[in-house]
Structure formats: C-alpha cells, structure tokens
Design an enzyme around this catalytic site. Structure first.
Site, PDB file in Angstrom:
ATOM      1  N   GLY A  35       8.771   3.422  12.961  1.00 48.52           N
ATOM      2  CA  GLY A  35       7.693   3.358  13.953  1.00 48.52           C
ATOM      3  C   GLY A  35       6.917   4.657  14.051  1.00 48.52           C
ATOM      4  O   GLY A  35       6.956   5.473  13.135  1.00 48.52           O
ATOM      5  N   GLY A  40      -0.028   6.694   6.635  1.00 49.85           N
ATOM      6  CA  GLY A  40       0.941   6.659   5.528  1.00 49.85           C
ATOM      7  C   GLY A  40       1.696   5.333   5.512  1.00 49.85           C
ATOM      8  O   GLY A  40       1.797   4.656   4.480  1.00 49.85           O
ATOM      9  N   HIS A  41       2.224   4.968   6.687  1.00 51.84           N
ATOM     10  CA  HIS A  41       2.901   3.667   6.796  1.00 51.84           C
ATOM     11  C   HIS A  41       1.935   2.535   6.427  1.00 51.84           C
ATOM     12  O   HIS A  41       2.291   1.598   5.714  1.00 51.84           O
ATOM     13  CB  HIS A  41       3.379   3.434   8.234  1.00 51.84           C
ATOM     14  CG  HIS A  41       4.402   4.421   8.730  1.00 51.84           C
ATOM     15  ND1 HIS A  41       4.122   5.337   9.719  1.00 51.84           N
ATOM     16  CD2 HIS A  41       5.691   4.616   8.394  1.00 51.84           C
ATOM     17  CE1 HIS A  41       5.205   6.055   9.969  1.00 51.84           C
ATOM     18  NE2 HIS A  41       6.188   5.645   9.182  1.00 51.84           N
ATOM     19  N   SER A 190       5.442  11.106  11.159  1.00 51.70           N
ATOM     20  CA  SER A 190       5.593  10.872  12.599  1.00 51.70           C
ATOM     21  C   SER A 190       5.975  12.179  13.289  1.00 51.70           C
ATOM     22  O   SER A 190       5.642  12.399  14.453  1.00 51.70           O
ATOM     23  CB  SER A 190       6.668   9.818  12.849  1.00 51.70           C
ATOM     24  OG  SER A 190       6.353   8.628  12.139  1.00 51.70           O
TER      25      SER A 190
HETATM   26  P1  AMP Z   1       9.607   6.523   8.380  1.00 47.64           P
HETATM   27  O1  AMP Z   1       9.005   5.727   9.488  1.00 47.64           O
HETATM   28  O2  AMP Z   1       9.328   7.994   8.482  1.00 47.64           O
HETATM   29  O3  AMP Z   1      11.050   6.196   8.148  1.00 47.64           O
HETATM   30  O4  AMP Z   1       8.839   6.081   7.064  1.00 47.64           O
HETATM   31  C1  AMP Z   1       8.787   4.731   6.676  1.00 47.64           C
HETATM   32  C2  AMP Z   1       8.222   4.644   5.298  1.00 47.64           C
HETATM   33  O5  AMP Z   1       6.912   5.214   5.274  1.00 47.64           O
HETATM   34  C3  AMP Z   1       9.049   5.433   4.268  1.00 47.64           C
HETATM   35  O6  AMP Z   1       9.090   4.696   3.053  1.00 47.64           O
HETATM   36  C4  AMP Z   1       8.254   6.692   4.118  1.00 47.64           C
HETATM   37  O7  AMP Z   1       8.437   7.334   2.875  1.00 47.64           O
HETATM   38  C5  AMP Z   1       6.840   6.171   4.245  1.00 47.64           C
HETATM   39  N1  AMP Z   1       5.940   7.270   4.607  1.00 47.64           N
HETATM   40  C6  AMP Z   1       6.070   8.150   5.624  1.00 47.64           C
HETATM   41  N2  AMP Z   1       5.070   9.052   5.605  1.00 47.64           N
HETATM   42  C7  AMP Z   1       4.288   8.742   4.541  1.00 47.64           C
HETATM   43  C8  AMP Z   1       3.094   9.295   3.983  1.00 47.64           C
HETATM   44  N3  AMP Z   1       2.506  10.365   4.510  1.00 47.64           N
HETATM   45  N4  AMP Z   1       2.578   8.700   2.874  1.00 47.64           N
HETATM   46  C9  AMP Z   1       3.170   7.625   2.329  1.00 47.64           C
HETATM   47  N5  AMP Z   1       4.283   7.043   2.802  1.00 47.64           N
HETATM   48  C10 AMP Z   1       4.843   7.598   3.900  1.00 47.64           C
END
Ligand code: AMP
Length: 291
Positions: A35, A40-41, A190
């Site tokens: 969340g 990026g997400h 995040s």
């Molecule tokens: P998280 O919510 O931080 O666990 O991230 C969920 C997914 O989003 C994971 O596969 C992360 O690698 C991806 N993610 C997070 N930040 C980025 C970003 N800046 N660019 C691309 N993917 C991202």
C-alpha cells in the site's frame, strides 16, 4: 468516468472463490504491495494491463518482513487513497487480507532463502527476505496467478522471488519492471514520505552517484574496475555527510554474486543509504562492456 467495479476481497476464502470464478480465457496477473501506493506501484499495474491480463492487486503490510526495531507500526497506511488510485487503473480485484487470517496463532511455516538472503540488504535485515518469500508464496497460493509483477527497485527481492519460483517449481512467470523515479531521479518509495523537506533535497544524490559511476564505466575503461567504480560512487556522496552508506556493491545481474573483473557480464550496482531515520535503497544496471 469509471463504472467498472473492483471486487474487494477480505477473507482468504473469498479471495480463493473469486479466483476460481475467473475464466480461463485471460491470464491472471498479480501485484503484491504494502500500500501507500505511488506511480511505481501503478507502473506495475499498467504493465499487467498492457499484457492483457486480469489484474489482482493485494495490499498487506506484512509484519514478518519487518525487524523488531524497524518501521512496521509507522509504515504509511493510506487505504482510501490507494483504493481510489486503483479504481482509476481499472483493476479486477483488490485483496486486503488481515494479519490474523494470514498468520493465525501458532502459525509456524516460513520460506527461508539459503543463498543471497544474508548479503546486501540481508546483512542489516536478517529475517527480512524470509518474511518476504513467505508472504509472497502464501499470496501466490491464494491468488494462483499465471504472472506476477515486481519492481527492479527492490532488486534483491526480485532476484530471490525468481529463485523461489525456480527452486519450488512455481508455475508463475515473474516479471521485473523498471524503477519509477521522481523528476529529480529519486526512486519512488512509500518510505520517501518519512523524509523531511531538507532530506528530500539531498535524497536524489543517491541515484546521481549511481549514474555517475555508470557513466564513468561507459566512458573510460580504467573505471570499469569494480573498485574504481565504487570509488566514483563514494566520492560523489562525500559532499553529503547526511547520507550514511550502509553498503554499495557491484554484483552480477545473473545471480547477484560478486564480480571482480571488468563488466564483461551484465552487472548491477546496489546500494542502501540511511538519511536521518529513513533507509533508502536504489540500484543501477551496468554493462556488459567489450574487453
Ligand atoms: P512495496 O509496496 O514497497 O512492497 O512494493 C510493491 C511492489 O512495487 C514491489 O514489487 C516493488 O518492487 C514495487 N515498487 C516499489 N517502488 C517501485 C518503483 N519506484 N518503481 C517500480 N516498482 C516499484
């Protein structure tokens, strides 16, 4: 306007029934997140859409991947905003499991990666990847996607998930997606929300230093020596004592093992840096170059 309705799935049972109800004509894509969604997400979601899949996103702040002194309790939780962002992406379903269901009392089974989990980020976060792989496999078993998308921003995580899929014969394609960055190069995260205004100004220097190291490697053969490359990186950070280096390493893209010679094989520079109370990670792919 979007009239499309997102299925909101809370219980594991509900999620499994929903999954079973999806036909077999389209591939099911899955994007696990914690969340506090950002572009990026959303780039992962769009990629899944472009690949013509039915898209399921999960939001779960997974306690088992946080260390005892880490930021689990203060991790940003912005569910309302997240839901409205996902509405605009026209996803099929959002899975919002809760901790009591995912880890009932006496929960006892964990996936523990044997290689690479104690290195790089694993040095300061010893249980982290065990927590990540455990939750990802549980989510895979509930959602049973054909394909799952992960960001290259978390390079070691992506590697370990691909390795788990291979080692455990998961019939799921693991797709890595390029890192989304802010206008000044800072990798979206995040955790960027934790940065003060002053810290936010300095944070882009991490990617600037990675880019400088890569540009040196492209320009001058003598800088392709891994030690020289790391020196360029460290020198670029010198004017910013607020950036406290946790590690910077050059590894093979293929298996994340150490690389000692010039970049004849595709490599990646990986770093973790502390800025105030925030831990930031980033990386840049380099090479291969001709000998
Ligand atoms: P998280 O919510 O931080 O666990 O991230 C969920 C997914 O989003 C994971 O596969 C992360 O690698 C991806 N993610 C997070 N930040 C980025 C970003 N800046 N660019 C691309 N993917 C991202």
């Amino acid at each position: 306007m979007h009239t499309h309705k997102i299925a909101t799935l809370i219980s594991i049972d509900e999620a499994m029934k929903y999954r079973a109800s999806l036909g077999t004509t389209k591939r099911v894509a899955f994007i696990p997140t914690m969340g506090a969604l950002h572009q990026g997400h959303l780039s992962l979601v769009r990629r899944a859409r472009e690949d013509n899949c039915l898209v399921i996103v999960s939001i779960f702040v997974n306690p088992t991947q946080f260390g005892p002194n880490e930021d689990f309790s203060k991790y940003p939780r912005t569910l309302e905003r997240d839901v409205s962002l996902l509405y605009q992406e026209n996803i099929e379903a959002l899975f919002l499991p809760n901790t009591a269901n995912m880890y009932p009392p006496n929960y006892s089974t964990y996936i523990s990666p044997q290689s690479m989990a104690a290195e790089l980020c694993g040095k300061t976060r010893p249980q982290h990847f065990q927590g990540v792989l455990t939750i990802v496999l549980k989510l895979f078993n509930i959602i049973r996607p054909q394909v799952a998308y992960f960001g290259k921003k978390d390079y070691q995580q992506l590697f370990l998930i691909k390795k788990m899929a291979l080692d455990l014969n998961l019939d799921i394609d693991i797709v890595g997606v390029e890192t989304s960055r802010d206008h000044d190069g800072l990798a979206l995260s995040s955790r960027n929300q934790y940065l003060t205004k002053e810290e936010r100004v300095i944070a882009p220097q991490i990617y600037a230093a990675l880019k400088k190291a890569k540009e040196q490697a492209q320009r001058e053969t003598k800088y392709r020596d891994p030690d020289q490359i790391l020196k360029v990186f460290l020198k670029s950070l010198e004017p910013y004592p607020e950036l406290k280096l946790e590690y910077v390493e050059i590894r093979r893209q293929e298996d994340l093992t150490q690389i000692h010679e010039a970049f004849l094989e595709p490599a990646v520079i990986l770093t973790a840096v502390r800025l105030g109370s925030t831990r930031l990670i980033d990386n840049i792919e380099v090479g291969p170059y001709e000998a």
